[in-house]
Design an enzyme around this catalytic site. Structure first.
Site, mmCIF file in Angstrom:
data_model
loop_
_atom_site.group_PDB
_atom_site.id
_atom_site.type_symbol
_atom_site.label_atom_id
_atom_site.label_comp_id
_atom_site.label_asym_id
_atom_site.label_seq_id
_atom_site.Cartn_x
_atom_site.Cartn_y
_atom_site.Cartn_z
ATOM 1 N N TYR A 14 0.804 -1.226 0.000
ATOM 2 C CA TYR A 14 0.000 0.000 0.000
ATOM 3 C C TYR A 14 0.837 1.277 0.000
ATOM 4 O O TYR A 14 0.280 2.371 -0.052
ATOM 5 C CB TYR A 14 -0.907 0.019 1.233
ATOM 6 C CG TYR A 14 -1.817 -1.182 1.350
ATOM 7 C CD1 TYR A 14 -2.986 -1.265 0.602
ATOM 8 C CD2 TYR A 14 -1.510 -2.233 2.203
ATOM 9 C CE1 TYR A 14 -3.827 -2.363 0.701
ATOM 10 C CE2 TYR A 14 -2.346 -3.336 2.317
ATOM 11 C CZ TYR A 14 -3.503 -3.405 1.556
ATOM 12 O OH TYR A 14 -4.331 -4.497 1.655
ATOM 13 N N HIS A 19 -4.293 6.606 -0.836
ATOM 14 C CA HIS A 19 -4.799 6.555 0.534
ATOM 15 C C HIS A 19 -3.678 6.728 1.559
ATOM 16 O O HIS A 19 -3.960 6.976 2.737
ATOM 17 C CB HIS A 19 -5.487 5.207 0.755
ATOM 18 C CG HIS A 19 -6.820 5.287 1.440
ATOM 19 N ND1 HIS A 19 -7.533 6.455 1.603
ATOM 20 C CD2 HIS A 19 -7.578 4.306 2.021
ATOM 21 C CE1 HIS A 19 -8.670 6.199 2.240
ATOM 22 N NE2 HIS A 19 -8.709 4.917 2.508
ATOM 23 N N PHE A 64 -4.740 -0.638 10.006
ATOM 24 C CA PHE A 64 -5.417 -0.417 8.731
ATOM 25 C C PHE A 64 -6.377 0.755 8.893
ATOM 26 O O PHE A 64 -6.822 1.094 9.991
ATOM 27 C CB PHE A 64 -6.105 -1.677 8.199
ATOM 28 C CG PHE A 64 -5.115 -2.659 7.624
ATOM 29 C CD1 PHE A 64 -4.726 -2.569 6.294
ATOM 30 C CD2 PHE A 64 -4.536 -3.649 8.419
ATOM 31 C CE1 PHE A 64 -3.790 -3.446 5.760
ATOM 32 C CE2 PHE A 64 -3.603 -4.527 7.908
ATOM 33 C CZ PHE A 64 -3.219 -4.429 6.571
ATOM 34 N N ASN A 66 -9.444 1.703 8.396
ATOM 35 C CA ASN A 66 -10.785 1.738 8.994
ATOM 36 C C ASN A 66 -10.795 1.681 10.514
ATOM 37 O O ASN A 66 -11.830 1.935 11.134
ATOM 38 C CB ASN A 66 -11.631 0.595 8.438
ATOM 39 C CG ASN A 66 -11.913 0.743 6.959
ATOM 40 O OD1 ASN A 66 -11.452 1.690 6.310
ATOM 41 N ND2 ASN A 66 -12.669 -0.188 6.396
ATOM 42 N N ASP A 91 -5.767 11.872 2.969
ATOM 43 C CA ASP A 91 -6.157 12.100 1.581
ATOM 44 C C ASP A 91 -7.551 12.711 1.527
ATOM 45 O O ASP A 91 -8.406 12.393 2.351
ATOM 46 C CB ASP A 91 -6.102 10.793 0.793
ATOM 47 C CG ASP A 91 -6.993 9.704 1.392
ATOM 48 O OD1 ASP A 91 -6.841 9.410 2.591
ATOM 49 O OD2 ASP A 91 -7.847 9.157 0.666
ATOM 50 N N ASN A 112 -13.176 6.761 5.937
ATOM 51 C CA ASN A 112 -13.266 5.756 7.001
ATOM 52 C C ASN A 112 -12.228 5.934 8.093
ATOM 53 O O ASN A 112 -12.482 5.589 9.256
ATOM 54 C CB ASN A 112 -13.168 4.347 6.399
ATOM 55 C CG ASN A 112 -14.421 3.951 5.654
ATOM 56 O OD1 ASN A 112 -15.520 4.425 5.970
ATOM 57 N ND2 ASN A 112 -14.276 3.101 4.645
#
Length: 227
Positions: A14, A19, A64, A66, A91, A112
């Protein structure tokens, strides 16, 4: 003490995602301002240092996106901080790529990571909204933010991240105007006021003087030739 939180997802998979621009921002601050090495704590990784006169803790949650609020809430309680001490870099779909805005409080706009932070510490924290643009349709948002920045984005992205790092001491001091000015100087530097000097105008050529008029009569001129 200030808590600067960069949002993103952990792992090499990632690292270059849109993000993860919040991670990129705090990584640059840590590198440029001599922060301590990253170490694991608060369900994330932290680095400690100073920005101007303020002691600052950088945090990258590894829960992560969320569940980011779990990590932020834990750090907040440990250091007995308030939401006003927290600034989150994230972001922002509603801003054009390369744009940056500072905001305090308000809703999470469906983000989120912010939604999770709202649930753990409330909404009265500061945000640095980093524009990544919108894919054009809500059904494309998830794949858009979970894909890497395009090669064409790298120049403005580097300028934006460097500007954030330049302005970080002002942000830690609560001077958002000076912070935004530092970002602007990187993203849209002023044009030079110097102008290219013009070639000097050519010097006028001297006009030769006409020969003096001969006032002798023809007989005198003829006689002079045979002297």
């Amino acid at each position: 003490m200030r808590l600067f939180v960069g949002l993103g997802n952990p792992g090499a998979k990632y690292a270059g995602n849109r993000h993860n621009i919040g991670f990129m921002a705090v990584d640059r601050i840590a590198e440029d301002h001599g922060f301590s090495p990253w170490r694991t704590k608060f369900q994330g990784v932290i680095a400690e240092g100073r920005l101007g006169r303020e002691k600052v803790l950088l945090l990258k949650p590894e829960t992560f996106m969320n569940l980011s609020g779990q990590s932020v809430g834990e750090a907040l309680r440990f250091y007995k901080l308030t939401p006003d001490d927290v600034t989150v870099f994230h972001d922002e779909l509603d801003l054009a790529p390369g744009k940056c805005r500072v905001k305090t409080g308000g809703g999470h706009a469906g983000h989120n990571g912010l939604r999770s932070i709202h649930g753990h510490i409330g909404e009265s924290y500061h945000r640095v909204r980093l524009g990544v643009g919108h894919p054009g349709h809500k059904d494309k948002v998830a794949s858009y933010v979970l894909n890497d920045f395009a090669k064409a984005d790298q120049n403005w992205l580097d300028d934006l991240i460097r500007g954030i790092s330049d302005g970080a001491p002002a942000l830690a001091d609560g001077d958002t105007g000076r912070f935004m000015n530092a970002v602007a100087l990187r993203v849209a530097p002023p044009r030079s006021s110097k102008t290219t000097p013009k070639d000097p105008a050519p010097k006028p050529q001297a006009t030769p003087e006409p020969p003096a008029k001969d006032t002798r009569n023809p007989l005198q001129r003829l006689a002079d030739r045979f002297k």
